[in-house]
Design a protein around this motif. Sequence first.
Motif, PDB file in Angstrom:
ATOM      1  N   TYR A  58     -12.486   0.868  -7.007  1.00  0.00           N
ATOM      2  CA  TYR A  58     -11.785  -0.361  -7.364  1.00  0.00           C
ATOM      3  C   TYR A  58     -11.325  -0.318  -8.809  1.00  0.00           C
ATOM      4  O   TYR A  58     -11.956   0.293  -9.671  1.00  0.00           O
ATOM      5  N   ASN A  96      -2.777  -2.439  -3.106  1.00  0.00           N
ATOM      6  CA  ASN A  96      -2.499  -3.264  -4.278  1.00  0.00           C
ATOM      7  C   ASN A  96      -2.886  -4.713  -4.005  1.00  0.00           C
ATOM      8  O   ASN A  96      -2.599  -5.257  -2.932  1.00  0.00           O
ATOM      9  N   LYS A 132      -6.454  -3.060  -7.684  1.00  0.00           N
ATOM     10  CA  LYS A 132      -6.137  -1.865  -6.905  1.00  0.00           C
ATOM     11  C   LYS A 132      -7.402  -1.354  -6.236  1.00  0.00           C
ATOM     12  O   LYS A 132      -8.448  -1.240  -6.878  1.00  0.00           O
ATOM     13  N   SER A 146       0.837  -1.200   0.000  1.00  0.00           N
ATOM     14  CA  SER A 146       0.000   0.000   0.000  1.00  0.00           C
ATOM     15  C   SER A 146       0.867   1.244   0.000  1.00  0.00           C
ATOM     16  O   SER A 146       2.051   1.201   0.316  1.00  0.00           O
ATOM     17  N   GLU A 154      -8.751   1.901  -3.859  1.00  0.00           N
ATOM     18  CA  GLU A 154      -8.394   3.237  -3.390  1.00  0.00           C
ATOM     19  C   GLU A 154      -9.385   3.675  -2.317  1.00  0.00           C
ATOM     20  O   GLU A 154     -10.593   3.708  -2.560  1.00  0.00           O
ATOM     21  N   TYR A 155      -8.859   4.005  -1.151  1.00  0.00           N
ATOM     22  CA  TYR A 155      -9.697   4.466  -0.037  1.00  0.00           C
ATOM     23  C   TYR A 155      -9.407   5.930   0.223  1.00  0.00           C
ATOM     24  O   TYR A 155      -8.305   6.301   0.621  1.00  0.00           O
ATOM     25  N   ASP A 156     -10.426   6.765  -0.038  1.00  0.00           N
ATOM     26  CA  ASP A 156     -10.317   8.214   0.184  1.00  0.00           C
ATOM     27  C   ASP A 156     -10.927   8.517   1.547  1.00  0.00           C
ATOM     28  O   ASP A 156     -12.156   8.538   1.698  1.00  0.00           O
ATOM     29  N   SER A 160       0.102   5.759   0.759  1.00  0.00           N
ATOM     30  CA  SER A 160      -0.907   6.740   1.140  1.00  0.00           C
ATOM     31  C   SER A 160      -0.321   8.136   1.091  1.00  0.00           C
ATOM     32  O   SER A 160       0.841   8.346   1.448  1.00  0.00           O
ATOM     33  N   ILE A 173      -5.443   9.690   0.947  1.00  0.00           N
ATOM     34  CA  ILE A 173      -5.863   8.689  -0.037  1.00  0.00           C
ATOM     35  C   ILE A 173      -4.915   7.507   0.037  1.00  0.00           C
ATOM     36  O   ILE A 173      -3.711   7.638  -0.205  1.00  0.00           O
ATOM     37  N   THR A 174      -5.454   6.327   0.377  1.00  0.00           N
ATOM     38  CA  THR A 174      -4.659   5.113   0.508  1.00  0.00           C
ATOM     39  C   THR A 174      -4.939   4.182  -0.652  1.00  0.00           C
ATOM     40  O   THR A 174      -6.109   3.899  -0.966  1.00  0.00           O
ATOM     41  N   VAL A 175      -3.895   3.703  -1.302  1.00  0.00           N
ATOM     42  CA  VAL A 175      -4.008   2.769  -2.419  1.00  0.00           C
ATOM     43  C   VAL A 175      -3.532   1.398  -1.951  1.00  0.00           C
ATOM     44  O   VAL A 175      -2.407   1.249  -1.460  1.00  0.00           O
TER      45      VAL A 175
END
Length: 337
Positions: free
Chosen positions: A322, A287, A310, A277, A312-314, A279, A283-285
């Motif tokens: 996703y 994988n 992938k 991951s 992505e959590y904002d 961040s 914003i955290t990505v």
Amino acid sequence: LEVNGDIVIKNQDKDYIIYAENISYLKNKNIIFAKNKIKFIDSDKKIITSNNFSYDINKNIFKANNNVEIIDLIKNYNIKSENISYIKNQEKIISKGLTTASLNKNYNFESKDELIINLLDLTIQASGDVEFVDLLKNNKIYAKKINFFEKEEEIITEGDTNAQIEKKFFLKSQDIYFSNKDKIIKSKKKASIRDIKNDTYFEIKNFYLSLDDEILKGEDISVNTDYSKALNDKYFIKSGFFDLKNKSFVTKEINIDLKKDLFNNEKNDPRLKGVSSSSKNGITVINKGVFTTCNKEENDCPPWSLQAEKIEYDENKKLITYDNALLKIYDKPILYF
């Protein structure tokens, strides 16, 4: 030989003066004993005061007890204790019992068992519930044992250690190394670190913290964001690199327990995991990630999950997106999107 009164002894060969109310001299052992209102002054501007004092002239060793204080006007230190020995030939001071010491008006020590100062290389070994305070840099360290190296501005602790660093971090660990000059602190042992500014709590192993860059890295990490709040995100990370100043990170394997009320339902247990991951700016990505909200304890929630190349959590928008996602129910693929 024993003398009473306001006595002054001057030794021109050894270049010292002793003031006391009672002085006795054992000629066969070449030892001077003094009692009451004692002041010893040598050529190095070292002053020793106490109520009981002995000086072994042959060994060049001074011993003092009962309200002892040593002041060195040249090397700029001050020591107070009930029992102190000064081994002049080695330039070493050994204090027993409760001791307070001040160096250069910058560093303060307090120890309960023993404090040893080597005046030749300016090192201190202190044991017994030791407290170290750096008045200039706002650092406080508490440990069972502290080794201090003044020239290098380094501290090595032994055993359980608590520290408050620059009013930015609270730290608990064992056997830490701290460089005041390079502004780094590290330990291979488990540690808890509270980042005050970011309200974040870390439990971490084999950590390295740079105070200038505010970079933290380590292994087997758990992280609580918004630590002072009842509901917060919890991260579990195999190893990671955290930029605390810019609120960003890069990690290997990661599991995230998101806030239970993220989707306005505190019965859910929303969580993410992935192989790596990163961040930045909230914003955290993730994988090769997996996401679900199923309650961990109840069985009436269908065991569903979303897997994606992938995720992505904002955190700012409370939004999850996703790439190349697969919906699974009962571990069977249902839908690609």
